[in-house]
Design a protein around this motif. Structure first.
Motif, PDB file in Angstrom:
ATOM      1  N   TRP A 118      21.627   0.025  -8.067  1.00  0.00           N
ATOM      2  CA  TRP A 118      21.105  -1.242  -7.545  1.00  0.00           C
ATOM      3  C   TRP A 118      19.610  -1.206  -7.235  1.00  0.00           C
ATOM      4  CZ3 TRP A 118      24.178  -5.553  -7.263  1.00  0.00           C
ATOM      5  CH2 TRP A 118      23.635  -6.667  -6.609  1.00  0.00           C
ATOM      6  N   PHE A 119      19.159  -0.178  -6.505  1.00  0.00           N
ATOM      7  CA  PHE A 119      17.763  -0.140  -6.024  1.00  0.00           C
ATOM      8  C   PHE A 119      16.891   0.676  -6.985  1.00  0.00           C
ATOM      9  CE2 PHE A 119      20.526  -0.511  -2.245  1.00  0.00           C
ATOM     10  CZ  PHE A 119      20.112  -1.754  -1.803  1.00  0.00           C
ATOM     11  N   HIS A 120      16.826   0.195  -8.245  1.00  0.00           N
ATOM     12  CA  HIS A 120      16.122   0.942  -9.284  1.00  0.00           C
ATOM     13  C   HIS A 120      14.640   1.141  -8.964  1.00  0.00           C
ATOM     14  CE1 HIS A 120      19.679   0.200 -11.754  1.00  0.00           C
ATOM     15  NE2 HIS A 120      19.558  -1.096 -11.488  1.00  0.00           N
ATOM     16  N   ASP A 121      14.030   0.145  -8.332  1.00  0.00           N
ATOM     17  CA  ASP A 121      12.578   0.160  -8.143  1.00  0.00           C
ATOM     18  C   ASP A 121      12.129   0.938  -6.908  1.00  0.00           C
ATOM     19  OD1 ASP A 121      12.301  -1.416 -10.403  1.00  0.00           O
ATOM     20  OD2 ASP A 121      12.430  -3.298  -9.261  1.00  0.00           O
ATOM     21  N   ASN A 122      13.057   1.369  -6.093  1.00  0.00           N
ATOM     22  CA  ASN A 122      12.675   2.100  -4.883  1.00  0.00           C
ATOM     23  C   ASN A 122      12.238   3.513  -5.238  1.00  0.00           C
ATOM     24  OD1 ASN A 122      14.432  -0.159  -3.939  1.00  0.00           O
ATOM     25  ND2 ASN A 122      13.957   0.723  -1.952  1.00  0.00           N
ATOM     26  N   LYS A 123      11.039   3.859  -4.810  1.00  0.00           N
ATOM     27  CA  LYS A 123      10.468   5.182  -5.074  1.00  0.00           C
ATOM     28  C   LYS A 123      10.218   5.902  -3.743  1.00  0.00           C
ATOM     29  CE  LYS A 123      10.050   4.055  -9.439  1.00  0.00           C
ATOM     30  NZ  LYS A 123      10.960   4.617 -10.461  1.00  0.00           N
ATOM     31  N   PRO A 124      10.145   7.231  -3.769  1.00  0.00           N
ATOM     32  CA  PRO A 124       9.767   7.957  -2.545  1.00  0.00           C
ATOM     33  C   PRO A 124       8.414   7.464  -2.038  1.00  0.00           C
ATOM     34  CG  PRO A 124      10.629   9.473  -4.180  1.00  0.00           C
ATOM     35  CD  PRO A 124      10.471   8.142  -4.882  1.00  0.00           C
ATOM     36  N   LEU A 125       8.291   7.342  -0.735  1.00  0.00           N
ATOM     37  CA  LEU A 125       7.063   6.840  -0.126  1.00  0.00           C
ATOM     38  C   LEU A 125       6.191   8.000   0.331  1.00  0.00           C
ATOM     39  CD1 LEU A 125       8.534   3.830   1.879  1.00  0.00           C
ATOM     40  CD2 LEU A 125       7.267   3.775  -0.282  1.00  0.00           C
ATOM     41  N   PRO A 126       4.873   7.801   0.369  1.00  0.00           N
ATOM     42  CA  PRO A 126       3.960   8.890   0.732  1.00  0.00           C
ATOM     43  C   PRO A 126       3.967   9.174   2.223  1.00  0.00           C
ATOM     44  CG  PRO A 126       2.731   6.869   0.420  1.00  0.00           C
ATOM     45  CD  PRO A 126       4.156   6.563   0.044  1.00  0.00           C
ATOM     46  N   THR A 127       3.657  10.394   2.552  1.00  0.00           N
ATOM     47  CA  THR A 127       3.523  10.767   3.959  1.00  0.00           C
ATOM     48  C   THR A 127       2.158  11.389   4.158  1.00  0.00           C
ATOM     49  OG1 THR A 127       4.595  11.895   5.803  1.00  0.00           O
ATOM     50  CG2 THR A 127       4.480  13.092   3.712  1.00  0.00           C
ATOM     51  N   ALA A 155       0.815  -1.222   0.000  1.00  0.00           N
ATOM     52  CA  ALA A 155       0.000   0.000   0.000  1.00  0.00           C
ATOM     53  C   ALA A 155       0.841   1.261   0.000  1.00  0.00           C
ATOM     54  CB  ALA A 155      -0.943   0.000   1.200  1.00  0.00           C
ATOM     55  N   LEU A 156       2.016   1.200   0.606  1.00  0.00           N
ATOM     56  CA  LEU A 156       2.867   2.391   0.664  1.00  0.00           C
ATOM     57  C   LEU A 156       3.388   2.780  -0.710  1.00  0.00           C
ATOM     58  CD1 LEU A 156       4.929   1.830   3.938  1.00  0.00           C
ATOM     59  CD2 LEU A 156       2.905   3.244   3.579  1.00  0.00           C
ATOM     60  N   ASN A 157       3.311   1.868  -1.649  1.00  0.00           N
ATOM     61  CA  ASN A 157       3.742   2.171  -3.012  1.00  0.00           C
ATOM     62  C   ASN A 157       2.585   2.642  -3.881  1.00  0.00           C
ATOM     63  OD1 ASN A 157       6.504   1.397  -2.638  1.00  0.00           O
ATOM     64  ND2 ASN A 157       5.832  -0.742  -2.652  1.00  0.00           N
ATOM     65  N   ASN A 158       1.429   2.844  -3.261  1.00  0.00           N
ATOM     66  CA  ASN A 158       0.250   3.310  -3.988  1.00  0.00           C
ATOM     67  C   ASN A 158      -0.275   4.575  -3.309  1.00  0.00           C
ATOM     68  OD1 ASN A 158      -2.407   3.715  -5.006  1.00  0.00           O
ATOM     69  ND2 ASN A 158      -2.525   1.551  -5.572  1.00  0.00           N
ATOM     70  N   ILE A 194       6.165   9.728   9.731  1.00  0.00           N
ATOM     71  CA  ILE A 194       6.552  10.891   8.917  1.00  0.00           C
ATOM     72  C   ILE A 194       8.061  11.077   8.926  1.00  0.00           C
ATOM     73  CG2 ILE A 194       6.447  13.421   8.816  1.00  0.00           C
ATOM     74  CD1 ILE A 194       3.507  13.155   9.765  1.00  0.00           C
ATOM     75  N   GLU A 195       8.672  10.925  10.097  1.00  0.00           N
ATOM     76  CA  GLU A 195      10.120  11.084  10.202  1.00  0.00           C
ATOM     77  C   GLU A 195      10.852   9.968   9.463  1.00  0.00           C
ATOM     78  OE1 GLU A 195      13.934  12.440  11.216  1.00  0.00           O
ATOM     79  OE2 GLU A 195      11.972  13.390  10.975  1.00  0.00           O
ATOM     80  N   ALA A 196      10.368   8.739   9.583  1.00  0.00           N
ATOM     81  CA  ALA A 196      11.012   7.614   8.892  1.00  0.00           C
ATOM     82  C   ALA A 196      10.929   7.802   7.377  1.00  0.00           C
ATOM     83  CB  ALA A 196      10.350   6.299   9.302  1.00  0.00           C
ATOM     84  N   VAL A 197       9.798   8.278   6.900  1.00  0.00           N
ATOM     85  CA  VAL A 197       9.646   8.531   5.463  1.00  0.00           C
ATOM     86  C   VAL A 197      10.557   9.667   5.020  1.00  0.00           C
ATOM     87  CG1 VAL A 197       8.057   9.384   3.687  1.00  0.00           C
ATOM     88  CG2 VAL A 197       7.318   7.614   5.286  1.00  0.00           C
ATOM     89  N   ARG A 198      10.656  10.702   5.838  1.00  0.00           N
ATOM     90  CA  ARG A 198      11.526  11.829   5.485  1.00  0.00           C
ATOM     91  C   ARG A 198      12.962  11.360   5.310  1.00  0.00           C
ATOM     92  NH1 ARG A 198      15.287  14.896   7.306  1.00  0.00           N
ATOM     93  NH2 ARG A 198      15.368  13.799   9.303  1.00  0.00           N
TER      94      ARG A 198
END
Length: 209
Positions: A183-192, A99-102, A161-165
């Motif tokens: 290496w981590f091509h698929d990692n995207k910023p996560l929503p807050t 869910a964090l990726n959506n 919020i802090e962990a995401v920041r």
């Protein structure tokens, strides 16, 4: 003297083990583990958010039943709380593991919880008009539990919020952004959370008895 021979497969395994032993501390020192480590910290913080919201959801049936016993003419408020709880519960149950990726699902989850917060606030405000309810020991106990849960929710949201920041910053700054590119091509910023604590704040649940 007897010559010692080493088979090729064994030699390759030995060489791989030696390379791994040498490279592991080097990779750790240059930040290779930073992104996955921080991603796991975000997931752990998110789990706490879900746990605390669920804790609040579990309080609602008893709270509604207690208030309903005194405020029989507030049916619309009871209906609003029950409906908001149902939507929030359904949204939580249907959350997929990723869910964090959506961002859209995350936004819907947040909005449903904010709606429930507002409905709860209106329910608690009813007690001002019912002195007997304000003095009821079961209500006072539920009120105290709700206060504690709201505080836990605030702390869990803050930690998330802090962990995401921290995680999102690592994806965009050196040296860790290099590992994302390599290496981590698929990692995207996560929503807050976009709804502020002030906007989510329910009317006070403290009464002067």
């Amino acid at each position: 003297m007897t010559a010692v021979t080493i088979s090729r497969p064994f030699g390759r395994r030995l060489l791989s083990a030696l390379l791994l032993a040498v490279l592991t501390p080097l990779l750790s020192a240059c930040g290779f583990n930073t992104i996955p480590t921080q991603e796991e910290q975000v997931k752990a913080a998110w789990s706490q958010v879900l746990n605390q919201y669920q804790r609040r959801t579990d309080l609602i049936p008893n709270l509604v039943a207690t208030v309903q016993g005194y405020a029989t003419h507030e049916q619309q408020t009871f209906t609003d709380v029950v409906n908001a709880r149902a939507k929030a519960t359904q949204a939580t149950v249907q959350l997929p593991p990723d869910a964090l990726n959506n961002p859209q699902l995350f936004k819907e989850f947040e909005q449903n919880q904010a709606n429930l917060t507002g409905a709860l606030g209106r329910l608690m405000a009813i007690a001002e008009n019912y002195p007997d309810l304000k003095a009821n020991q079961n209500f006072l106990a539920l009120q105290s539990q709700l206060e504690g849960t709201e505080n836990r929710i605030a702390v869990a949201r803050r930690d998330y919020i802090e962990a995401v920041r921290v995680y999102n910053t690592s994806l965009q700054t050196l040296p860790t952004m290099l590992w994302k590119l390599i290496w981590f091509h698929d990692n995207k910023p996560l929503p807050t959370f976009s709804i502020s604590e002030q906007a989510q704040q329910a009317p006070t649940v403290k009464f002067n008895n």
